[in-house]
Design an enzyme around this catalytic site. Structure first.
Site, short mmCIF file in Angstrom:
data_model
loop_
_atom_site.label_atom_id
_atom_site.label_comp_id
_atom_site.label_asym_id
_atom_site.label_seq_id
_atom_site.Cartn_x
_atom_site.Cartn_y
_atom_site.Cartn_z
N HIS A 100 -13.78 7.01 5.69
CA HIS A 100 -12.80 7.02 4.32
C HIS A 100 -11.92 8.24 4.27
O HIS A 100 -12.50 9.36 4.21
CB HIS A 100 -14.08 6.51 3.47
CG HIS A 100 -12.87 5.67 2.43
ND1 HIS A 100 -12.51 6.37 1.74
CD2 HIS A 100 -12.31 4.22 2.35
CE1 HIS A 100 -11.40 5.80 0.97
NE2 HIS A 100 -11.83 4.70 1.09
N GLU A 169 -5.75 2.11 6.59
CA GLU A 169 -5.38 2.18 4.47
C GLU A 169 -5.14 3.81 4.74
O GLU A 169 -5.16 4.67 4.40
CB GLU A 169 -6.86 2.58 4.13
CG GLU A 169 -8.00 1.38 4.31
CD GLU A 169 -8.85 1.64 2.72
OE1 GLU A 169 -9.16 0.59 2.54
OE2 GLU A 169 -9.26 2.82 2.89
N GLY A 175 -6.08 2.76 -4.18
CA GLY A 175 -7.04 3.57 -5.31
C GLY A 175 -5.48 3.37 -6.84
O GLY A 175 -5.45 4.16 -7.63
N SER A 214 -4.73 -0.93 -2.73
CA SER A 214 -4.67 -1.90 -3.57
C SER A 214 -4.24 -3.21 -3.43
O SER A 214 -3.53 -3.96 -3.51
CB SER A 214 -3.25 -1.43 -4.50
OG SER A 214 -3.76 0.21 -4.78
P1 PGA Z 1 -8.00 0.25 -3.15
O1 PGA Z 1 -9.21 0.81 -2.31
O2 PGA Z 1 -8.38 -1.42 -2.96
O3 PGA Z 1 -8.60 0.47 -4.89
O4 PGA Z 1 -6.95 0.69 -3.48
C1 PGA Z 1 -9.29 0.68 -0.92
C2 PGA Z 1 -10.74 1.88 -0.21
O5 PGA Z 1 -10.74 2.91 -0.84
O6 PGA Z 1 -10.93 1.23 0.60
#
Ligand code: PGA
Length: 253
Positions: A100, A169, A175, A214
């Protein structure tokens, strides 16, 4: 047919009450109404409780699977604070998130450490959810595919493709409330799919590819409808039972 998956990444959030709330919320639904597997990755102290509560649900209800957010590259020994993949397996985990961007940047995890963790996890029979993604500067400089492929190449040497999920991602979407457009996400997923097929002719094409960054109840359906998007890795929106449930139901069969 590829497996569809929606995975909740609670990060450093949640409590035992949220574990119960989530399991109860899904236990009211029949598994037959879902076109996806549902996985929740709470902080490690809650893994056993999640597993126990999920096991106690009716057989035809949605069975929430359990995942961890990290594991050690070591199997045992004098490594204070570490948690081995085999220990996670014993608590009922089937999945572990690795690579991550928060682990890469805030905890200095590099590609070589991620590769070691991936091997340790797969040896313990966990399915690895490997996260890859570019920063905003990398995207603006047209380096997205190069960055993502390099992350895959470094982590996947010798990997077992039957115990693998990739989560794309984009770091700039995590976020931030800025989601990649369905077209942007699909374009990267297509490249990842092609790359995996080159690495493993028969198994590469079957690896589930998830989008993360998000994802919310109101944008999930259009993202999940893309040809090469098999579900999502959900952060913030996975902390509310109703919203997470709606995201899971946005996967269509
Ligand atoms: P988010 O995070 O949905 O809050 O953007 C996704 C993640 O970090 O796996």
């Amino acid at each position: 047919m590829r497996q569809s998956l929606v995975i909740a990444n609670w990060k450093l959030n949640g409590d035992l009450n949220l574990v119960s709330q989530m399991v109860q919320c899904f236990s009211q639904d029949s598994a037959a109404d879902y076109a996806t597997d549902v996985v929740i990755c709470p902080p490690a102290p809650y893994l056993s409780a999640l597993h126990a509560e999920s096991l106690a649900c009716a057989e035809d209800a949605v069975n929430v699977k359990v995942g961890a957010q990290n594991c050690s590259e070591y199997t045992q020994g004098a490594y204070t604070g570490e948690i081995a993949a085999s220990m996670l397996r014993e608590t009922g985990c089937e999945y572990v998130i690795l690579g991550h961007s928060e682990r890469r940047t805030l905890f200095s995890e590099d590609d070589s450490l991620i590769a070691k963790k991936l091997k340790a996890a797969q040896q313990a029979e966990l399915t690895v959810v490997l996260c890859v993604g570019e920063s905003l500067t990398e995207r603006e400089n047209n380096h997205t595919i190069e960055v993502v492929t390099a992350q895959l190449a470094a982590a996947l040497d010798g990997a077992d493709f039957s115990r693998l999920v990739i989560a794309y991602e984009p770091v700039w979407a995590i976020g931030t409330g800025k989601t990649a457009s369905p077209q942007q996400a699909q374009a990267v997923h297509q490249e990842i799919r092609q790359y995996l097929s080159q690495l493993s002719k028969d198994k590469g094409a079957k690896v589930p590819l998830l989008y993360g960054g998000s994802v919310k109840a109101d944008n999930a359906e259009v993202l999940f409808a893309q040809t090469d998007i098999d579900g999502g890795l959900i952060g913030g929106a996975s902390l509310e039972a109703d919203q997470f449930r709606a995201i899971c139901r946005a996967v269509k069969g």
